[in-house]
Design a protein around this motif. Structure first.
Motif, short mmCIF file in Angstrom:
data_model
loop_
_atom_site.label_atom_id
_atom_site.label_comp_id
_atom_site.label_asym_id
_atom_site.label_seq_id
_atom_site.Cartn_x
_atom_site.Cartn_y
_atom_site.Cartn_z
N SER A 52 5.12 -1.60 1.27
CA SER A 52 4.53 -2.97 2.33
C SER A 52 3.06 -2.40 2.47
O SER A 52 2.51 -3.17 3.29
CB SER A 52 5.46 -2.52 2.95
OG SER A 52 5.23 -1.27 3.55
N GLN A 53 2.27 -1.31 2.06
CA GLN A 53 0.88 -0.99 2.46
C GLN A 53 -0.06 -1.23 1.55
O GLN A 53 -1.18 -1.44 1.71
CB GLN A 53 0.82 0.58 3.35
CG GLN A 53 1.73 0.71 4.30
CD GLN A 53 1.48 -0.15 5.72
OE1 GLN A 53 0.96 -0.61 5.96
NE2 GLN A 53 2.77 -0.77 6.26
N GLY A 54 0.25 -2.07 0.57
CA GLY A 54 -0.50 -2.46 -0.72
C GLY A 54 -0.46 -0.95 -1.29
O GLY A 54 -1.24 -1.68 -2.85
N TYR A 55 0.32 -0.35 -1.39
CA TYR A 55 0.00 0.82 -2.52
C TYR A 55 0.77 0.02 -3.73
O TYR A 55 1.79 -0.96 -3.94
CB TYR A 55 0.75 1.63 -2.03
CG TYR A 55 -0.06 2.38 -1.51
CD1 TYR A 55 -0.63 3.82 -1.80
CD2 TYR A 55 -0.39 2.26 -0.04
CE1 TYR A 55 -1.63 4.50 -0.64
CE2 TYR A 55 -0.54 2.97 0.57
CZ TYR A 55 -1.34 4.34 0.41
OH TYR A 55 -2.15 5.06 1.26
N LEU A 56 0.10 0.63 -5.27
CA LEU A 56 1.64 0.07 -6.15
C LEU A 56 2.01 1.80 -6.81
O LEU A 56 1.64 2.48 -6.79
CB LEU A 56 -0.32 0.35 -7.39
CG LEU A 56 0.38 0.00 -8.26
CD1 LEU A 56 0.62 -1.73 -8.91
CD2 LEU A 56 -0.78 -0.58 -10.08
N THR A 57 2.13 1.06 -7.12
CA THR A 57 4.02 2.08 -6.65
C THR A 57 4.77 2.64 -8.47
O THR A 57 4.23 1.38 -8.89
CB THR A 57 5.26 2.38 -6.14
OG1 THR A 57 5.86 0.68 -6.43
CG2 THR A 57 4.54 2.01 -4.83
N THR A 58 4.93 3.23 -8.57
CA THR A 58 5.19 3.37 -10.45
C THR A 58 6.12 4.77 -9.98
O THR A 58 6.64 5.66 -9.31
CB THR A 58 4.66 4.14 -10.76
OG1 THR A 58 4.42 5.77 -10.43
CG2 THR A 58 3.82 3.72 -11.16
N GLY A 73 2.51 5.89 -6.00
CA GLY A 73 1.46 5.20 -5.22
C GLY A 73 0.13 5.19 -4.78
O GLY A 73 -0.28 6.31 -4.96
N THR A 74 -0.67 4.37 -5.69
CA THR A 74 -1.87 5.01 -5.63
C THR A 74 -2.55 3.23 -5.05
O THR A 74 -2.26 2.63 -4.61
CB THR A 74 -2.76 4.69 -7.14
OG1 THR A 74 -2.11 3.27 -7.96
CG2 THR A 74 -2.40 5.75 -7.46
N LYS A 75 -3.33 3.37 -4.11
CA LYS A 75 -4.40 2.24 -3.55
C LYS A 75 -5.87 2.62 -3.67
O LYS A 75 -6.39 4.02 -3.29
CB LYS A 75 -4.24 2.29 -1.90
CG LYS A 75 -4.53 1.06 -0.72
CD LYS A 75 -3.71 0.91 -0.39
CE LYS A 75 -3.97 -0.28 1.32
NZ LYS A 75 -3.40 -0.16 2.34
N ASN A 76 -6.74 1.65 -3.40
CA ASN A 76 -8.48 1.57 -3.69
C ASN A 76 -8.40 1.33 -2.45
O ASN A 76 -8.19 0.11 -1.67
CB ASN A 76 -8.60 0.83 -5.47
CG ASN A 76 -8.20 1.06 -6.11
OD1 ASN A 76 -7.88 2.68 -7.12
ND2 ASN A 76 -7.49 0.38 -7.17
N VAL A 134 -9.63 6.24 -3.57
CA VAL A 134 -9.02 5.98 -4.36
C VAL A 134 -7.69 7.19 -3.18
O VAL A 134 -8.31 8.47 -3.77
CB VAL A 134 -8.30 6.48 -5.74
CG1 VAL A 134 -6.97 6.15 -6.32
CG2 VAL A 134 -9.80 5.42 -6.69
N VAL A 135 -7.23 6.65 -3.08
CA VAL A 135 -5.76 7.66 -2.19
C VAL A 135 -4.54 7.51 -3.74
O VAL A 135 -3.25 6.35 -3.69
CB VAL A 135 -5.53 7.04 -1.01
CG1 VAL A 135 -4.26 7.90 -0.49
CG2 VAL A 135 -6.65 6.84 -0.09
N GLU A 136 -4.11 8.42 -4.24
CA GLU A 136 -3.29 8.86 -4.61
C GLU A 136 -1.35 9.53 -3.26
O GLU A 136 -2.27 11.20 -2.89
CB GLU A 136 -3.75 9.77 -5.45
CG GLU A 136 -3.94 9.46 -7.13
CD GLU A 136 -4.36 10.05 -7.81
OE1 GLU A 136 -4.08 11.61 -7.93
OE2 GLU A 136 -4.68 9.99 -9.15
N PHE A 137 -0.67 8.48 -3.44
CA PHE A 137 0.18 9.51 -3.29
C PHE A 137 1.66 9.67 -3.37
O PHE A 137 2.29 9.29 -4.69
CB PHE A 137 1.55 7.95 -2.09
CG PHE A 137 1.76 8.22 -0.29
CD1 PHE A 137 2.19 8.88 0.17
CD2 PHE A 137 0.60 8.09 0.63
CE1 PHE A 137 3.10 9.29 1.22
CE2 PHE A 137 1.02 8.52 1.59
CZ PHE A 137 1.36 8.79 2.10
#
Length: 228
Positions: free
Chosen positions: A63-69, A78-81, A91-94
């Motif tokens: 919901s916050q735009g992260y690309l999840t695996t 999850g990652t977001k640029n 780049v934030v890696e969750f």
């Protein structure tokens, strides 16, 4: 020979030099870890199983735009640029891990960690000279620019409101999304079927008389007896 005043002055200078040497080498941050046994700002308890909690965490990141695996049911990445400026990139890696709770079977603990990686645009100039045999020793310089993003920093985002907002969003999806329910394990009872009773043998059927022979003994209507 040093006087008492010079000795005191020398001792003071030596102390100042020692203090300056200690203050010039601060202790690295990774050596300041406390590893306390209290509540961790990177963990939160939830009243749901690990599968539902990780699914809520995945929905929160999406919901916050992260690309999840999500290769496993108890782990979400999850990652977001981000692009703060034209020459910088972030780049934030969750990383989310869901483990069973300690109090009951239908609880879970979520551990979260976010890493912020910084990149900067690096420009490099390359030059080369080409000799022209026709003009003698004349050389023409050729320049080319090559730009590349270079990683300049990588740091775990410190605890604070950043993780509190994430945990609050996970709890929101746990309250709004339908949860899975375990199938009740009822006891299965088995009983033996009764042994089938054999049917009594049927009496043999009497032989039917020969219809042709019986018909031969019947007299015709004219009164003449028919002899076979």
């Amino acid at each position: 020979m040093l006087t008492s005043f010079s000795k005191a002055t020398f001792a003071s200078l030596l102390g100042l030099l020692t203090l300056a040497a200690c203050s010039s080498t601060p202790q690295p941050k990774f050596q300041q870890e406390l590893f306390e046994t209290g509540a961790s700002p990177y963990a939160r308890n939830f009243n749901s199983n690990t599968t539902d909690t990780c699914e809520a965490a995945r929905r929160a990141l999406l919901s916050q735009g992260y690309l999840t695996t999500m290769t496993r049911t108890d782990t979400v990445d999850g990652t977001k640029n981000f692009q703060p400026s034209g020459d910088t990139h972030v780049v934030v890696e969750f990383h989310v891990v869901c483990t069973p709770g300690e109090e009951a079977s239908d609880t879970s603990i979520v551990y979260v960690n976010a890493v912020q990686n910084g990149f900067a645009l690096k420009k490099s100039d390359t030059s080369a000279s080409v000799g022209l045999s026709v003009l003698g020793s004349l050389s023409l310089p050729i320049r080319s620019n090559s730009d590349a993003m270079v990683k300049i920093s990588s740091e775990t985002i410190p605890s604070g409101k950043f993780y509190d907002r994430f945990f609050g969003l996970v709890d929101h999806y746990l309250q709004t999304v339908v949860r899975t329910q375990a199938v009740p394990t009822n006891r299965i009872e088995s009983r033996l079927l009764p042994v089938p009773v054999e049917a009594p043998a049927l009496a043999p059927v009497a032989a039917m008389p020969d219809a042709i022979g019986k018909a031969a003994s019947v007299e015709p209507a004219s009164g003449t007896r028919v002899v076979p």
